[in-house]
Design a protein around this motif. Structure first.
Motif, short mmCIF file in Angstrom:
data_model
loop_
_atom_site.label_atom_id
_atom_site.label_comp_id
_atom_site.label_asym_id
_atom_site.label_seq_id
_atom_site.Cartn_x
_atom_site.Cartn_y
_atom_site.Cartn_z
N GLU A 1 0.82 -1.21 0.00
CA GLU A 1 0.00 0.00 0.00
C GLU A 1 0.85 1.26 0.00
O GLU A 1 0.32 2.36 -0.10
N ARG A 2 2.20 1.12 0.10
CA ARG A 2 3.07 2.30 0.15
C ARG A 2 3.47 2.70 -1.26
O ARG A 2 4.15 1.94 -1.96
N LEU A 3 3.07 3.89 -1.67
CA LEU A 3 3.29 4.34 -3.05
C LEU A 3 4.76 4.25 -3.44
O LEU A 3 5.10 3.70 -4.50
N ASP A 4 5.65 4.75 -2.58
CA ASP A 4 7.05 4.80 -2.96
C ASP A 4 7.64 3.39 -3.09
O ASP A 4 8.39 3.09 -4.03
N VAL A 5 7.26 2.50 -2.17
CA VAL A 5 7.78 1.12 -2.25
C VAL A 5 7.28 0.44 -3.51
O VAL A 5 8.02 -0.26 -4.20
N LEU A 6 6.00 0.66 -3.84
CA LEU A 6 5.42 0.02 -5.02
C LEU A 6 6.06 0.54 -6.30
O LEU A 6 6.40 -0.23 -7.21
#
Lengths: 466, 466
Positions: free
Chosen positions: A398-403
């Motif tokens: 759910e984490r934009l940067d990780v995705l």
């Protein structure tokens, strides 16, 4: 009044019907003809077992009527319900009138009394639901489907129809069926000789979906809890007893949920639908347990009554390494578990259903949530005896940067995932879900060996008949 | 413990929650910020209306928390449930802790408070279920789907999954999508320059189904009563508010049933599912009635409470001829009824739902049972206000000789229908069924104008996004 045979087999049937005149309608399974009277076993598909009708010369044109009957013929029988003199509590009918509705040519009818191979039955898929086994599969399949809806509806999940045809690039085009309205023999071409999709129905290449998960996430991040239940497709050239090109999947997705919520939900789900089948398909399950897969009832009861084991992939690998088993694929951290490993864990080591979590990130899909160890993802697979993996799921990233970083690392085009990423940009929430291969579930419940026999009309390489 | 907002809106909510400390999780719909306290309207998709959270400087880092919130942000709010001092019986929360789960950039978030056109919302199909209207459609769609299962299960119908991909020639290849794994740019060719299907997945041309009826008949003539509920496809180049390329159909089929049984069943079905929605989606229906289609509730109540009119096509034509209306298409026996005719009959003449039966055989499908007059078939269409035809069905031709003659007359190849014909050869039975266009039903219930807004991800010419 027409009464279905299921009602005549129910526990309160004697109270309701004994001494009453009723009508049943169905198909003749067997006919034992005698000079002055005949025993007719009638089935109407509402239940596995037949209902016995006794016809004697009281009925109009007894001989002519009986001569026109035979296995497969359809009839309406009217008469009085009595108790079988030899079998206490078993009801039967003394017919006063029999109407032959449709005759059945005994010479050519393929479903005579003898047992047929499942392979032969597949070639007459239009008649096979009239057999005990395929009829029982149909009723158990129905019960599992309805129990699925009951389970999720009772918990406030919203049923969502995700799309079948998709031109979205997110799914990865490998092993997908293409959908087109172009003239395959002579499609319009662009100047460089490629197909010109401007004249195709969707104006670009379109495919059949392999999963409704990504679209399911859209609805979960609006309605909290949703599930899909629809057909999915895999153009895999696998001619095995475990693969279909067209199969049904159930994909729940829960917002504000982590991997533990996911495990709790899937365990409750499986127990619920199995219990529903045990409670509602007694005759059919007795049949499977006796004739198809001895022991299947016990396996089901075990899944219902035993808390599932929950263990990490890393721990499972350690168990496998220490097992002393001579696996065809020697186990090593980082590789996917093979069927032999799964069966060892479920059937020998734990001897109960197992949920394995936290798989190495390199063998799992991009959308699974990365764990803090940087090596694993919050994936979960549910393993059951005989079948192995019956459910796969995960907490989603759910984490934009990780995705975004993950998409880059895996070489996936971020532009294609613009809407999937925006779910993380606008009010992102932890969420999790899983996918149940519906036919795998039916195989587990019925003990049927070949997946082609648990779906009404199987599709596989070279075959899309009926 | 997390409580869903639907529970906080239920009639026993005050008893259960007043004075209790609970947690809710959801998305901010509006935030009214004041210096010392703020009102946060939270929605979690379980219900249409929001739940009000009052946050004041008691919560940790009040200002920092409120600054990070805004429309679309996700949060968990924990606090005590109290009664709104100004609205008796309405509950709200005095928050003691607020966790901002996911922020939402207010500059770029497309769903600000103002009303958006449905056309615009279609372009953000990944966010539109977060709006009142599309969220309400999703919940009503879910209720109609579940009510469909309840209705048929309660009556002993077996849910059957008919195939999506079909290579059967029976369906008639017009307006079908082709399914292939061939390389469209350079498929293998036969010596005469045609596509060589030997290397395609199914080894022959395959298509997406337009109806599960024919396969449904297979199961009905084994299990007595069945229904399908699945996606169907039409490659029609219709860019209208009433057509989709991919839509869901419900197709019940009953053995030992004639057209009257069919009419009784469909009338009971429609009343049942409409009543289920009225009982279970009160807030959503109130919304549709107030903002989308004033009067829609009254129309639904009328369908629930009024016995449907049943009349023959021939009689309907006579009514239309005598109507004195100036129709665009002047009515004449033998032609299909146009929308204007249907609306006149339903809305002006009968002023209630109408089932029209016994259409001229030349305008109906080959499988419909020929009536004794030699001119009409036992077809039935159900017409409702505003939508017109919502269901089409028929008694099926169960007489082998009549059906064969019909195929010949219509120039249809008997070989392709070998299995369909065998259902009539082996224990044939009178049977009947109908098809419900699920999206049409949802349009009727919600009053939504455009069919593209009652399915999560619409597919139409040039469009298969998401």
């Amino acid at each position: 009044m027409r009464i279905k045979i299921k009602q005549l087999k129910s526990s309160d049937a004697a109270n309701r019907f004994l001494g009453k005149e009723i009508t049943i309608k169905g198909w003749v399974r067997t006919l034992r003809e005698q000079k002055a009277f005949s025993f007719i076993e009638v089935n109407d598909g509402s239940t596995l077992t037949n209902f016995q009708v006794i016809a004697d010369s009281n009925i109009d044109e007894y001989e002519r009527t009986i001569r026109r009957l035979g296995t497969g013929a359809s009839l309406a029988a009217t008469g009085t319900i009595v108790e079988n003199p030899d079998k206490k509590g078993v009801l039967e009918m003394h017919a006063t009138a029999i109407e032959v509705i449709g005759t059945c040519d005994q010479e050519s009818y393929p479903l005579q009394k003898k047992r047929h191979s499942f392979e032969f039955l597949r070639s007459i898929a239009h008649l096979r639901p009239r057999t005990n086994s395929i009829g029982a599969v149909a009723r158990v399949r129905n019960a599992l489907a309805f129990a699925t809806h009951l389970f999720f509806q009772e918990r406030g999940f919203c049923y969502v129809h995700t799309p079948i045809i998709t031109a979205s690039d997110c799914e990865g085009a490998g092993q997908m069926f293409q959908v087109t309205t172009l003239d395959m023999d002579a499609p319009a071409k662009t100047p460089d000789g490629k197909v010109d999709y401007a004249s195709d129905f969707f104006k670009k290449p379109a495919y059949l979906t392999v999963s409704g998960q990504l679209e399911g996430e859209i609805y979960a991040t609006a309605l909290s809890d949703i599930y899909t239940f629809g057909p999915t497709f895999r153009a895999e050239n696998s001619n095995t007893a475990r693969h279909l090109a067209e199969f049904w999947m159930i994909e729940p997705e829960m917002a504000f949920a982590d991997i533990t919520d996911n495990m709790d939900n899937v365990e409750a789900y499986l127990k619920y639908v199995l219990k529903y089948v045990v409670d509602n398909c007694r005759e059919d399950m007795y049949f499977f347990n006796k004739y198809i897969s001895p022991g299947v009832m016990e396996q089901i009861e075990q899944v219902i009554n035993t808390p599932f084991e929950r263990t990490s992939y890393t721990f499972a690998v350690r168990i496998l390494e220490k097992s002393g088993e001579n696996f065809e694929f020697p186990i090593k951290w980082g590789m996917d578990l093979q069927s032999e490993h799964e069966r060892y864990l479920v059937e020998k080591y734990f001897q109960k259903p197992v949920i394995i979590t936290d798989y190495p990130k390199d063998i799992k899909a991009f959308y699974m949530r990365e764990n803090d160890d940087g090596k694993t993802v919050a994936a979960m697979d549910v393993l059951v005896p005989r079948i192995g993996e019956i459910v796969g799921g995960s907490q989603r990233e759910e984490r934009l940067d990780v995705l975004e970083e993950k998409l880059d690392r895996m070489g996936l085009p971020k532009e294609s995932y613009w809407w999937y990423l925006e779910l993380r940009k606008y009010g992102t929430v932890p969420h999790a879900g899983y996918g149940v291969g519906f036919e795998r579930l039916i195989r587990f419940v019925t003990g049927m060996e070949n997946i082609r026999d648990v779906i009404p009309f199987p599709r596989f390489p070279g075959y899309a008949d009926f």
